[in-house]
Design a protein around this motif. Sequence first.
Motif, PDB file in Angstrom:
ATOM      1  N   ARG B  93       0.818  -1.214   0.000  1.00  0.00           N
ATOM      2  CA  ARG B  93       0.000   0.000   0.000  1.00  0.00           C
ATOM      3  C   ARG B  93       0.845   1.255   0.000  1.00  0.00           C
ATOM      4  O   ARG B  93       0.569   2.206  -0.716  1.00  0.00           O
ATOM      5  CB  ARG B  93      -0.905   0.006   1.248  1.00  0.00           C
ATOM      6  CG  ARG B  93      -2.282  -0.565   1.041  1.00  0.00           C
ATOM      7  CD  ARG B  93      -3.238  -0.115   2.170  1.00  0.00           C
ATOM      8  NE  ARG B  93      -2.633  -0.202   3.491  1.00  0.00           N
ATOM      9  CZ  ARG B  93      -2.643  -1.306   4.256  1.00  0.00           C
ATOM     10  NH1 ARG B  93      -3.219  -2.406   3.827  1.00  0.00           N
ATOM     11  NH2 ARG B  93      -2.066  -1.299   5.454  1.00  0.00           N
ATOM     12  N   GLU B  94       1.892   1.278   0.828  1.00  0.00           N
ATOM     13  CA  GLU B  94       2.579   2.527   1.136  1.00  0.00           C
ATOM     14  C   GLU B  94       3.665   2.908   0.113  1.00  0.00           C
ATOM     15  O   GLU B  94       3.925   4.083  -0.095  1.00  0.00           O
ATOM     16  CB  GLU B  94       3.255   2.435   2.520  1.00  0.00           C
ATOM     17  CG  GLU B  94       2.330   2.068   3.664  1.00  0.00           C
ATOM     18  CD  GLU B  94       1.441   3.225   4.086  1.00  0.00           C
ATOM     19  OE1 GLU B  94       1.886   4.377   3.922  1.00  0.00           O
ATOM     20  OE2 GLU B  94       0.307   2.969   4.550  1.00  0.00           O
ATOM     21  N   SER B  96       5.665   3.234  -3.435  1.00  0.00           N
ATOM     22  CA  SER B  96       5.348   3.330  -4.859  1.00  0.00           C
ATOM     23  C   SER B  96       6.335   2.518  -5.696  1.00  0.00           C
ATOM     24  O   SER B  96       7.420   2.165  -5.238  1.00  0.00           O
ATOM     25  CB  SER B  96       5.392   4.794  -5.288  1.00  0.00           C
ATOM     26  OG  SER B  96       6.719   5.264  -5.128  1.00  0.00           O
ATOM     27  N   GLY B  97       5.971   2.263  -6.924  1.00  0.00           N
ATOM     28  CA  GLY B  97       6.853   1.578  -7.863  1.00  0.00           C
ATOM     29  C   GLY B  97       6.859   0.072  -7.689  1.00  0.00           C
ATOM     30  O   GLY B  97       7.713  -0.621  -8.239  1.00  0.00           O
ATOM     31  N   GLU B 230       8.809  -2.224 -10.413  1.00  0.00           N
ATOM     32  CA  GLU B 230       8.370  -1.963 -11.786  1.00  0.00           C
ATOM     33  C   GLU B 230       9.514  -2.061 -12.787  1.00  0.00           C
ATOM     34  O   GLU B 230       9.351  -2.542 -13.901  1.00  0.00           O
ATOM     35  CB  GLU B 230       7.757  -0.554 -11.863  1.00  0.00           C
ATOM     36  CG  GLU B 230       6.284  -0.530 -11.550  1.00  0.00           C
ATOM     37  CD  GLU B 230       5.751   0.896 -11.443  1.00  0.00           C
ATOM     38  OE1 GLU B 230       6.512   1.837 -11.745  1.00  0.00           O
ATOM     39  OE2 GLU B 230       4.586   1.051 -11.048  1.00  0.00           O
ATOM     40  N   GLN B 234      14.547   1.172 -10.335  1.00  0.00           N
ATOM     41  CA  GLN B 234      13.878   1.605  -9.096  1.00  0.00           C
ATOM     42  C   GLN B 234      14.260   0.723  -7.916  1.00  0.00           C
ATOM     43  O   GLN B 234      13.859   0.983  -6.778  1.00  0.00           O
ATOM     44  CB  GLN B 234      12.357   1.528  -9.276  1.00  0.00           C
ATOM     45  CG  GLN B 234      11.860   2.497 -10.319  1.00  0.00           C
ATOM     46  CD  GLN B 234      10.384   2.748 -10.183  1.00  0.00           C
ATOM     47  OE1 GLN B 234       9.912   3.130  -9.110  1.00  0.00           O
ATOM     48  NE2 GLN B 234       9.653   2.530 -11.247  1.00  0.00           N
TER      49      GLN B 234
END
Lengths: 253, 402
Positions: B93-94, B96-97, B230, B234
């Motif tokens: 949830r928290e 990104s990527g 992703e 990253q």
Amino acid sequence: MSHVVQLEDIHKTYESGEVPVLAVRGVTLTIAGGEFVAIMGASGSGKSTLMNLLGCLDRPTRGRYLLGGTDVSNLDRNELADLRNQKLGFIFQGFNLLSRTTALENVELPMLYGRRHFSTREVRERARQSLDIVGLSNRADHFPSQLSGGQQQRVAIARALINEPQILLADEPTGNLDSKTSVEIMGVFQKLNAQGITVVMVTHELDIAHYCKRNLIMRDGRLVSDTPVVDRLVATEQMQRIVTAETDAKLIA
Amino acid sequence: MRFINVIKVALRALRRSAMRSILTALGIIIGVAAVIAMVSIGNGAKSQVEASIASLGQNIISVFPGSATTGGMHGGWGSASSLTVDEALSIRREISGIVAVSPEMRDRQQVLANGLNWNSSVNGEDVTYLDIRLWTIAEGEMFTEADVNSAAKVCVIGQTVVAKLFPDGDPVGRSLRIRNLPFKVVGVLKAKGFNYFGSDQDDVVIIPYTSHLKRIARRPNLNSIIIQAESPDQMTRIQQDVTDFLQQRRNGRDPDFTVRNQQELAEAATATTKTMTVLLGAIAGVSLIVGGIGIMNIMLVSVTERTREIGIRLAVGAHGRDVLTQFLVEAIILSVMGGTLGILLGVGSSQLISRLNGWPVLISTSAIFGAVAFSAAIGVFFGFYPARKAAQLDPIEALRYE
């Protein structure tokens, strides 16, 4: 007639050994266009060294050498190579043909190294003409090993002629040939000379020298005699006599 | 002299001593062939390693529990019971990527079916697990989100388990027993083979992680959390974010977890095979140099043998440069001819090796171009000294040479 060769006090000293060898010590000589000169002398008299100098294969230690009016005493390796290619035709005692290379290709060789580039056809054409002059056009595709000594020497003469030189230089051209073939070769030289080509040759055979127009004798690096030939031999007549003698011998036998 | 004539003369000279030319070129042939074969095999091995690393899944970051210390004894990585399902879901949830997160619980269990039994790895995973591992179902289908939510007794099994427990095939719809609980087989995985570390990836029973925690392991903590990023660039950032996120939840206590990046593993493994390739290539390169020395040797002999010929050429007006070019071209023709034949031999032998040993062989065009350029360079380099020697001959001396 203009002077083709002009030597002024030419010296050649070899420094390779412990004692310097004075091979040529002060030769002054002029040769005019159309002359036919024989240089004679015992071995070690300096005649071969003089020939190498005349042929631009070597440079004099001292003195001036004018070839066709230009001073060549101080030219570098490549300039001398171009001179040999364009102005001189060299004929050796041992023929010096490339083995496993046809007569025609041997004749072409100097043209390939000329500064001017000719087409393959042009080179071939001129090589054929050259072989024609020495009467060997029917042997163009033979290898040297398939030719007699006289024929090989004629190929060498054709090679010397291909770039239309001012002067033909021959170092003992008949040294490796029997007497009949020698006469045959001298006949070729006389024919060329009659067409106006200057010929200078080294020989130690007196009778060969008699086919020339002028005889020079060298001793210890100096010219000691310079005489015109009075009772000059004509190769075609001599050839006739040899042939007659041969037939006679056969008739008697 | 015109270049076409130079080449003609060179070819004629080489043909004149054909046997010698072939033997000389053989040095280069073997050298070039060796370089190409070695580099091809090395590249093949590298690609195999890369493929097996990729089969572990792409862009994967793994979180493992830290070391538990009981009575002064350190349990080592993974021994702590510190990772929870809640943490795994929060990461999803928290941060990104992230493409997918699979909470993971694995252990080895005796699995029974058809009166047969087999000790296999029982992995509790999320639905997304197969996507992360680039794995696909051969028969049936993957269990569903609903199965995960309800801790259903369903499983998908690997080919090894099929072979051991369902030898007559067709396991979908039938059930097997783990810890005496029946699990229904809903899917069979495609064969994946052995991984880079030599363990059988098909020897596996995958069940929902919820089922594993509730029914098999009967504990609340996870073995690991698998995170798929992703994109590769990253990975470092996500690795840091996950570390920060978990640390924050521990309120300043010592970190009892470790976050690892698969990239490091891949890099280490490919670096090893790369070193091998370079090493093999270098050894083969030495044979190329030896071949070059062979060329130099023969050219020196040739110059001596043909001294008279050189003398004649110089006498009729060849420049030193003409003679130099002549011999140089001869040496280059020898080496390039050797190089070309070497390519054929190298490509052929690598194909043969690949056929015989079943190794993957990647013929590298750069190795081919490199080998040819190198062999030409060898021709120039090792041909130059003899050629210069010929060019510097004195015409009078050369003509007198017997």
